[in-house]
Each structure stands twice: as C-alpha cells, then as structure tokens.
Motif scaffolding. Structure first.
Motif, PDB file in Angstrom:
ATOM      1  N   PHE A  43       0.986  -1.319  -0.059  1.00 52.31           N
ATOM      2  CA  PHE A  43       0.109  -0.033  -0.044  1.00 52.31           C
ATOM      3  C   PHE A  43       0.887   1.416  -0.058  1.00 52.31           C
ATOM      4  O   PHE A  43       2.179   1.202   0.515  1.00 52.31           O
ATOM      5  N   PRO A  44       0.485   2.411  -0.474  1.00 49.16           N
ATOM      6  CA  PRO A  44       1.310   3.644  -0.586  1.00 49.16           C
ATOM      7  C   PRO A  44       1.578   3.890   0.789  1.00 49.16           C
ATOM      8  O   PRO A  44       2.699   4.655   1.107  1.00 49.16           O
ATOM      9  N   TRP A  45       0.626   3.717   1.780  1.00 47.82           N
ATOM     10  CA  TRP A  45       1.023   4.299   3.133  1.00 47.82           C
ATOM     11  C   TRP A  45       2.167   3.460   3.875  1.00 47.82           C
ATOM     12  O   TRP A  45       2.981   4.021   4.711  1.00 47.82           O
ATOM     13  N   GLN A  46       2.185   2.142   3.527  1.00 47.29           N
ATOM     14  CA  GLN A  46       3.148   1.237   3.808  1.00 47.29           C
ATOM     15  C   GLN A  46       4.521   1.779   3.377  1.00 47.29           C
ATOM     16  O   GLN A  46       5.512   1.836   4.181  1.00 47.29           O
ATOM     17  N   MET A  47       4.605   2.025   2.207  1.00 45.83           N
ATOM     18  CA  MET A  47       6.041   2.605   1.488  1.00 45.83           C
ATOM     19  C   MET A  47       6.265   3.904   2.042  1.00 45.83           C
ATOM     20  O   MET A  47       7.458   4.289   2.494  1.00 45.83           O
TER      21      MET A  47
ATOM     22  N   LEU B 165      -6.671  -2.107   6.725  1.00 47.67           N
ATOM     23  CA  LEU B 165      -5.293  -1.613   5.937  1.00 47.67           C
ATOM     24  C   LEU B 165      -4.121  -2.247   6.368  1.00 47.67           C
ATOM     25  O   LEU B 165      -3.111  -1.945   6.099  1.00 47.67           O
ATOM     26  N   GLY B 166      -4.334  -3.202   7.363  1.00 49.83           N
ATOM     27  CA  GLY B 166      -3.260  -4.086   7.870  1.00 49.83           C
ATOM     28  C   GLY B 166      -2.218  -3.592   8.684  1.00 49.83           C
ATOM     29  O   GLY B 166      -1.015  -3.412   8.318  1.00 49.83           O
ATOM     30  N   LYS B 167      -2.563  -2.804   9.904  1.00 48.97           N
ATOM     31  CA  LYS B 167      -1.677  -2.312  10.772  1.00 48.97           C
ATOM     32  C   LYS B 167      -0.492  -3.255  11.184  1.00 48.97           C
ATOM     33  O   LYS B 167       0.411  -2.710  11.601  1.00 48.97           O
ATOM     34  N   THR B 168      -1.088  -4.390  11.284  1.00 49.48           N
ATOM     35  CA  THR B 168       0.117  -5.323  11.794  1.00 49.48           C
ATOM     36  C   THR B 168       1.371  -5.279  10.820  1.00 49.48           C
ATOM     37  O   THR B 168       2.376  -5.958  11.379  1.00 49.48           O
TER      38      THR B 168
ATOM     39  N   ALA C 110      -1.020 -11.385  15.351  1.00 51.58           N
ATOM     40  CA  ALA C 110       0.070 -10.839  15.286  1.00 51.58           C
ATOM     41  C   ALA C 110       1.355 -11.896  15.401  1.00 51.58           C
ATOM     42  O   ALA C 110       2.510 -11.825  14.700  1.00 51.58           O
ATOM     43  N   THR C 111       1.215 -12.758  16.112  1.00 51.31           N
ATOM     44  CA  THR C 111       2.276 -13.674  16.365  1.00 51.31           C
ATOM     45  C   THR C 111       2.560 -14.652  14.998  1.00 51.31           C
ATOM     46  O   THR C 111       3.647 -15.106  14.467  1.00 51.31           O
ATOM     47  N   ASP C 112       1.531 -14.897  14.389  1.00 55.48           N
ATOM     48  CA  ASP C 112       1.611 -15.451  12.948  1.00 55.48           C
ATOM     49  C   ASP C 112       2.037 -14.677  11.895  1.00 55.48           C
ATOM     50  O   ASP C 112       3.317 -15.172  11.332  1.00 55.48           O
TER      51      ASP C 112
END
Length: 233
Positions: free
Chosen positions: A26-30, A51-54, A87-89
């Motif tokens: 995602f753009p926010w991740q980059m 949006l996958g905060k982990t 989150a452990t996964d």
C-alpha cells in the motif's frame, strides 16, 4: 531515499508482507517505510480498519535491515488474545522471510541464527528467545497485562531475580507499538511517560546517552485528534 535503495526497499517489503509478484505494498506502507528509513519515527498511526496495521512489524524489520536508526526490539501490544495470536503468526512469517533472505539476515546481524520471536500472553509459555541476546533484533508480541507488568518490574510469572532484566530489556532500545490504543488510554499514557520522562531513566547525563531509548507508536482507527505528538495518517 535513492532509486536503488527504494527498489530494494520495495522488494524486501513486498517479500516480507508475502505479496504476489504482481502486487505491491500500500502507498501508506511505503511512505511509512521511507520515513522510518530516514530516521523519522512517528508517535501515532491513524488508519482505517482493514489496511493491515500489523504490517508495522514488517516495515520496522525492513527499515532496520536498510540501516534505519530504530530500536532493535519491537513489542507489539494489544488487549485481545485473538489479535495477539494473529500478530504472532505475522511475526513467524517474518522469521521465515529473514531465514529465506540471507542479505536481510546479514544486514540484521543474525546470519547464523533465527529472528527471535516471543509471545507474552496468559496461558502461553514465554519461549524467552527475546532474552537470549540483547544485541540481536527481536519481535515480542503480548497483551497489555503481560507487557505492562514487566515494564513495572512486576512481570507475571517472572521470578523476582529476573524481573529487572525483563524491565530493562523492554524499557530500553524497544519500539512499543500499541494496537487499538483508544481502548487502553491509561496504558498509552504510561508508555508515553516511560518514553518521555527523564526521571524514569539514568539521572546522569552521560549515562543517559549510553542507554538506547524507549519509543512508542500508537495505532488507532478512530481518527483521534487528542494524541500527544505527531500522527501518521
């Protein structure tokens, strides 16, 4: 970030996130990876649910591999056991990524060992990997109770002799990522106090410079405006 470094960052982050070859982060991740790599560490992350905060775990790991001046340990904290397990996964998938990517392992200084991943939650035995080598990067995933009690020198299930070690390692050179921070405001304030109040650390200025800092990053999807400090959104 240079073009070559940017291409490497995109490649490693895509692999760390387990994306297919035709997919990209995602753009926010980059954008967050760019900031962390350049040494800009936010105190809050405000993004909509889904949006996958982990992925903050993967972003921290890749940024460290790119030489970012970030804490060598990351503690992902959430007040729900189900999310701790999820989150452990994610953390275990990052361990596999590092194992399969020698260049990343070498950059992290763990070419001859696995990335340390530990889970601290009730009814779950701490494997203590995060205690094995204080100089090695480590991912710790835990509940508010388990992480908080250790920071306060009262670790649940920890012997009195070991409590200072747990508090010392979690309280320095650690990025504490608090998921769903809006649900545990008192705990968020405690983390902020640990990070900001000098009376909680060495009183001597010279010693204070020797102790790697404790940093915080609050995650929320509520559009909060009352958080102290800057928020990435």
């Amino acid at each position: 970030m240079s073009e070559a470094r940017g291409e490497l960052a995109t490649k490693w982050l895509s692999q760390a996130l387990g994306l297919k070859e035709d997919a990209s982060p995602f753009p926010w991740q980059m954008a967050l990876l760019d900031d962390l790599t350049d040494g800009r560490l936010w105190t809050a992350l405000d993004l909509p649910t889904g949006l996958g905060k982990t992925s903050v775990l993967a972003i921290w790991l890749v940024a460290r591999a790119l030489g970012a001046p970030l804490p060598r340990r990351i503690a992902y904290i959430v007040d729900r056991r189900a999310v701790v397990d999820q989150a452990t996964d994610v953390a275990m998938s990052l361990r596999a990524f590092v194992e399969q990517t020698p260049d990343v392992a070498a950059r992290l200084g763990i070419s001859n060992r696995l990335l340390s991943v530990s889970t601290l939650r009730g009814q779950f035995v701490d494997n203590r990997e995060w205690l094995d080598d204080p100089a090695a990067p480590a991912i710790v995933v835990g509940t508010v109770d388990m992480i908080g009690s250790r920071l306060l020198f009262e670790g649940y299930g920890v012997s009195r002799k070991m409590r200072p070690y747990h508090a010392g390692l979690l309280g320095s050179d650690t990025l504490a990522v608090l998921d769903e921070a809006h649900l545990v405001l008192p705990f968020e304030r405690m983390l902020e106090d640990i990070a900001s109040k000098t009376e909680l650390g060495p009183q001597d200025e010279a010693l204070r410079k020797l102790v790697p800092p404790f940093k915080t990053l609050s995650l929320s999807a509520t559009g909060r405006r009352g958080h102290k400090g800057k928020a990435f959104g």
